[in-house]
Design an enzyme around this catalytic site. Sequence first.
Site, mmCIF file in Angstrom:
data_model
loop_
_atom_site.group_PDB
_atom_site.id
_atom_site.type_symbol
_atom_site.label_atom_id
_atom_site.label_comp_id
_atom_site.label_asym_id
_atom_site.label_seq_id
_atom_site.Cartn_x
_atom_site.Cartn_y
_atom_site.Cartn_z
ATOM 1 N N ARG A 41 0.823 -1.206 0.000
ATOM 2 C CA ARG A 41 0.000 0.000 0.000
ATOM 3 C C ARG A 41 0.862 1.262 0.000
ATOM 4 N NH1 ARG A 41 -5.292 -1.309 1.783
ATOM 5 N NH2 ARG A 41 -5.656 0.690 2.748
ATOM 6 N N LYS A 67 -0.122 2.001 -3.611
ATOM 7 C CA LYS A 67 -0.985 1.081 -4.354
ATOM 8 C C LYS A 67 -2.418 1.586 -4.411
ATOM 9 C CE LYS A 67 -1.986 -2.658 -6.574
ATOM 10 N NZ LYS A 67 -1.568 -2.697 -7.973
ATOM 11 N N ASN A 107 -6.202 5.633 9.287
ATOM 12 C CA ASN A 107 -5.997 5.694 7.843
ATOM 13 C C ASN A 107 -7.066 6.621 7.277
ATOM 14 O OD1 ASN A 107 -5.547 5.232 5.151
ATOM 15 N ND2 ASN A 107 -6.289 3.116 5.152
ATOM 16 N N LYS A 120 3.767 2.624 -17.364
ATOM 17 C CA LYS A 120 4.512 1.567 -16.652
ATOM 18 C C LYS A 120 5.995 1.919 -16.586
ATOM 19 C CE LYS A 120 2.232 -0.097 -15.020
ATOM 20 N NZ LYS A 120 0.806 -0.094 -14.921
HETATM 21 O O1 M6R Z 1 -7.097 1.109 -7.605
HETATM 22 P P1 M6R Z 1 -7.273 1.934 -8.838
HETATM 23 O O2 M6R Z 1 -7.376 1.089 -10.077
HETATM 24 O O3 M6R Z 1 -8.439 2.882 -8.751
HETATM 25 O O4 M6R Z 1 -5.974 2.793 -8.963
HETATM 26 C C1 M6R Z 1 -5.854 3.759 -9.969
HETATM 27 C C2 M6R Z 1 -4.424 4.228 -10.101
HETATM 28 O O5 M6R Z 1 -3.994 4.821 -8.919
HETATM 29 C C3 M6R Z 1 -3.493 3.077 -10.481
HETATM 30 O O6 M6R Z 1 -3.892 2.455 -11.662
HETATM 31 C C4 M6R Z 1 -2.051 3.585 -10.631
HETATM 32 O O7 M6R Z 1 -1.942 4.386 -11.784
HETATM 33 C C5 M6R Z 1 -1.097 2.396 -10.677
HETATM 34 N N1 M6R Z 1 0.081 2.705 -9.954
HETATM 35 C C6 M6R Z 1 -0.769 1.971 -12.066
HETATM 36 O O8 M6R Z 1 0.267 1.055 -12.166
#
Ligand code: M6R
Length: 608
Positions: free
Chosen positions: A27, A603, A100, A485
Amino acid sequence: MCGIVGYVGKKQASSILIEGLRKLEYRGYDSAGVAIIDNGVLSVTKCKGRLANLEAQLLEEPLKGNVGIGHTRWATHGKPSDENSHPHTNEKGTISVVHNGIIENYIHLREWLMAKGYKFISETDSEVIPHLIDFYYDGDIVDAVMKTVTKMEGSYAIAVVTSNEPDKLVAVRKDSPLIVGLGKDEFYIASDIPAVLNHTREVYLLEDKEFVVISNDGIKLLDAEGKTINKEIFHVTWDAEAAEKGGYEHFMLKEIHEQPKAIRDTMTSRIVLGEPITLDDINITKDQIKNLNKIYIVACGTAYNAGVVGKYVIEKLARIPVELDIASEFKYRDPIMDKNTLMIVISQSGETADTMSALRLAKSKGSRVIAVTNVVGSAASREADDVLYTWAGPEIAVASTKAYVTQLIAMYIIALFFAQNKETLSHEEIEEIKIAMMELPEKAEEVLKNKETVQKFTAKTYMHKDMFFIGRGLDYAVALEGSLKLKEISYIHSDAYPAGELKHGPIALMEDGTIVIALATQEAIFDKMVSNIKELATRGAKVFAFAPEGHTEIEKSVFSVTYIPKVMDILAPVISVIPLQLLAYYMAIQKGCDVDKPRNLAKSVTVE
Ligand code: M6R
């Protein structure tokens, strides 16, 4: 994002808390701490940095006791520091709290408490909580916590222990995840299921404003009025292995390799040849689908990139206009919505604050919302009208991979479901796409076996500071994800462009040795794409292309090419993204980056 763990039982809390926090490391965090009660004495150990720092301190000065709470903090209010780390305590050192979320009215509460003589030692919003509980404490910790949360505005999952009632742990949530693990004569609380999986598979998924009170006498669930509530136990079916690295060097690599299974699982029972598509948790009717005037797809980051594909396929297959929005922008632009507008939110975690705000705005305007999420019981799944779960399994690496490909599968399923209901495609056309989809897991396996060209390319180019990703149509959608990425885990700057747009500006940046990653998977526009590649190559760019098997003519124009198995054009993103994920991974490895926990990223982003 912060992680919370709590324990009440007969074992030593310290090691259980640390183990749980470790499972929540994905996280993202900048500091960690625990509070443990032993013989009526509350002790706190906390510090800035990785969990290893905390463990070293606990090794030097062990904390004994069978009741405790632990926390990993991702800074929002106040820099990462020992003082700002959780747990926070009242001045007497008798009440400890982990939190949190964000207390939006903390400044007001802080001033109010200071006027009453309370002293603060941290810069956090969270520190108001133990002081408020102290203020309301009159011999009953449950009552004090209940009074406290009525004063708090914002989002929170909190867990509280007090030396005055040494066998008790009280926890409550609002807009931040919290689960309760049920062991034999022992109980756990946590921000997420992996933290308790080593101990139990039976959990309660707490809803907003639900309290849990755990003591040696057992467990009680209460609503905001203090009335006992009954909840169904959720049985977790993930095997414990699924939350571990399982032999791979990194979670990200493991998760990349899990994609064939994740694709298959997400199609299971939804894509069945000869049978109409029926979706368990989607109750939108045929008439409602026919009356849709517009769909908004709203998401963040990688989930947004999946939405780019979603827009393309829903418009193409179901002939419904789709607008695509970045969730953090959506609510500030006064979107036009009514009861015939549908919102599809895409979110791996189902807890992303920006996405949740967009979802709530849509609901307030009377629009229906479908959530595409990977987390059962997440906020998105609870608050949306309909849910389509992506069965990717827990995704631990911060950089999303298997969640993305399952989000793509979800987009195809939704597009086909709408096309079936609106009759924009014939039965035969739908069956043809379903057959092609069912071949995807095998094709994904094939791509995963062929890593060498990508590895060789990264070994030659990882020292570059900038790269470009280009593509047309769906290839552009994948270029966006490949570029994200690469940035996230290797810290190499990159931009993604629609290939046809280059000559309107970015081509000015092309010079000898510029690295360009070109996707040319779309048969229908392959020749156009090759022309764009030639334009760049003549200006000295080193083009690394991805093309369908058999298109060897591309070799003349590029520095290197990786062939990918032929699939139906609209399904190509599921396959072509895999070598881009590997490209980012190997670039990061070459550069010695922390692949699973890239700097500054979390995350699950549960603050706006
Ligand atoms: O949990 P979520 O799919 O809503 O998260 C969205 C973005 O924060 C997430 O996709 C972020 O861009 C990742 N680090 C991508 O690898």
